[in-house]
Design a protein around this motif. Structure first.
Motif, PDB file in Angstrom:
ATOM      1  N   ASP A  24     -11.025   3.732   1.235  1.00 31.04           N
ATOM      2  CA  ASP A  24     -11.081   5.024   0.550  1.00 31.04           C
ATOM      3  C   ASP A  24     -11.503   6.094   1.547  1.00 31.04           C
ATOM      4  O   ASP A  24     -11.838   5.798   2.707  1.00 31.04           O
ATOM      5  N   VAL A  25     -11.486   7.338   1.091  1.00 37.16           N
ATOM      6  CA  VAL A  25     -11.886   8.453   1.945  1.00 37.16           C
ATOM      7  C   VAL A  25     -13.326   8.277   2.403  1.00 37.16           C
ATOM      8  O   VAL A  25     -14.134   7.617   1.752  1.00 37.16           O
ATOM      9  N   SER A  26     -13.637   8.888   3.532  1.00 33.04           N
ATOM     10  CA  SER A  26     -14.980   8.795   4.080  1.00 33.04           C
ATOM     11  C   SER A  26     -15.969   9.576   3.213  1.00 33.04           C
ATOM     12  O   SER A  26     -15.660  10.677   2.737  1.00 33.04           O
ATOM     13  N   ARG A  64      -4.508   9.838  -2.053  1.00 30.05           N
ATOM     14  CA  ARG A  64      -5.351   8.663  -1.910  1.00 30.05           C
ATOM     15  C   ARG A  64      -4.437   7.458  -1.710  1.00 30.05           C
ATOM     16  O   ARG A  64      -3.223   7.541  -1.933  1.00 30.05           O
ATOM     17  N   CYS A  79       0.636   5.889  -0.892  1.00 24.62           N
ATOM     18  CA  CYS A  79      -0.265   6.999  -1.198  1.00 24.62           C
ATOM     19  C   CYS A  79       0.235   7.718  -2.446  1.00 24.62           C
ATOM     20  O   CYS A  79       1.426   7.682  -2.778  1.00 24.62           O
ATOM     21  N   TRP A 131       0.863  -1.181   0.000  1.00 23.14           N
ATOM     22  CA  TRP A 131       0.000   0.000   0.000  1.00 23.14           C
ATOM     23  C   TRP A 131       0.899   1.230   0.000  1.00 23.14           C
ATOM     24  O   TRP A 131       1.994   1.214   0.549  1.00 23.14           O
ATOM     25  N   ASP A 173      -5.372  -0.330  -7.912  1.00 24.96           N
ATOM     26  CA  ASP A 173      -5.893   0.454  -6.801  1.00 24.96           C
ATOM     27  C   ASP A 173      -7.298   0.028  -6.386  1.00 24.96           C
ATOM     28  O   ASP A 173      -7.731   0.329  -5.265  1.00 24.96           O
ATOM     29  N   ARG A 174      -8.001  -0.673  -7.268  1.00 27.65           N
ATOM     30  CA  ARG A 174      -9.337  -1.157  -6.901  1.00 27.65           C
ATOM     31  C   ARG A 174      -9.256  -2.160  -5.756  1.00 27.65           C
ATOM     32  O   ARG A 174     -10.241  -2.362  -5.033  1.00 27.65           O
TER      33      ARG A 174
END
Length: 321
Positions: A275-277, A253, A237, A235, A269-270
């Protein structure tokens, strides 16, 4: 893969760890003990004269399920570098791991520049008191700029597998001036080197190991790698190189890549699983950055920062298998 968010687990405003450091708890990195998890992070102290920040390394000890705080560090675990050294203006991040009976820390040291804002390199520190404090093995870096990587070496993440040390890190491309930026912006990619002792590293090649999805100017940062279900999983960013500080559509992200041999990486990335809230008022609604994956008591956890690069602390998620 699906991560179940545990929420924000540390807020530097509510539980400050160091005097004069009540903002930012960036790049959380875990060291697992039998009865607790120590999470190192970087916090900032503002210089009253210049108004600029100086990064310090601190930690918080938490219960193994990351639900409660046991204690916070009483002092910075590593003093700033000497005048003129690669880390005189701060350390961010620090990556820790056990090697034999010692705890090592791989640091990213920052020094200010004139034509551009900063330069960074990777240093090595060692703890002799179970991770309470660290000492440099020397005043210089163990990985820095080179023939094919002329700018910004940092974000070292190290694993020791089958007798070999593996470091994933970022290296900078030449700085670039964008029309919407007041100063040149940095662009960096993820690289990989190996070592037999964790001190002397293989030649840096300038080879980018994770492909871009935002174009050539994509910035990739803070890789973290674990071995899980027979596969190496990373992982990291990523963001756009400009207009990323206040534009949530261009901010950080979390991305994901996997490998079977530690050489060839496939980005998808899927499969990042997080993910973001969707709630605009949440602390991680506009940004997710600086991930750290680790195993603890049979579970896999992910630490990460949210909005404004970790100004409001860090959160955690646990993988639902």
């Amino acid at each position: 893969m699906t991560w179940r968010k545990l929420g924000r687990i540390y807020d530097p405003v509510r539980t400050p760890s160091l005097p004069n450091c009540t903002e930012f708890a960036q790049s959380p990195q875990a060291l697992v003990f039998d009865s607790f998890v120590r999470i190192y992070f970087c916090t900032r102290e503002r210089d009253s004269r210049s108004g600029k920040f100086l990064s310090h390394v601190s930690f918080v000890d938490m219960s193994p399920d990351l639900r409660s705080i046991i204690r916070t560090a009483e002092r910075s675990v590593l003093k700033p570098g000497d005048t003129g050294c690669f880390d005189e203006h701060g350390i961010f991040p620090i990556n820790v791991l056990r090697v034999n009976d010692r705890i090592r820390g791989y640091t990213t040291g920052w020094s200010r520049r004139v034509s551009v804002s900063v330069e960074t390199s990777i240093g090595l520190v060692v703890s002799h008191d179970d991770g309470e404090t660290f000492e440099r093995i020397g005043p210089g870096p163990v990985l820095t700029r080179s023939l094919f990587e002329p700018c910004l070496v940092g974000d070292g993440f190290v694993q020791h597998w089958n007798g070999t040390f593996h470091m994933w890190y970022i290296f900078g491309l030449p700085w670039k001036q964008f029309p919407d930026s007041h100063q040149p912006e940095r662009i960096y990619k993820i690289g990989h080197v190996t070592s037999s002792d964790g001190i002397h590293w293989s030649q840096q090649s300038g080879r980018q190991i994770v492909s871009d999805v935002l174009g050539d100017d994509e910035c990739q940062a803070l890789p973290t790698v674990i071995h899980r279900n027979g596969r190496y999983q990373m992982w990291f960013c990523y963001r756009y190189a400009s207009d990323f500080r206040t534009n949530p559509e261009r901010g950080y992200r979390l991305g994901y890549a996997h490998s079977d041999d530690l050489i060839t990486w496939t980005r998808d990335d899927r499969e990042a699983g997080i993910d973001v809230s969707p709630d605009a008022d949440d602390w991680d609604s506009r940004m997710m950055c600086y991930p750290h994956a680790f195993h603890c008591h049979g579970l896999t956890y992910l630490l990460y920062n949210g909005n404004e690069f970790g100004r409001y602390g860090f959160g955690a998620a646990v993988m639902d298998d």
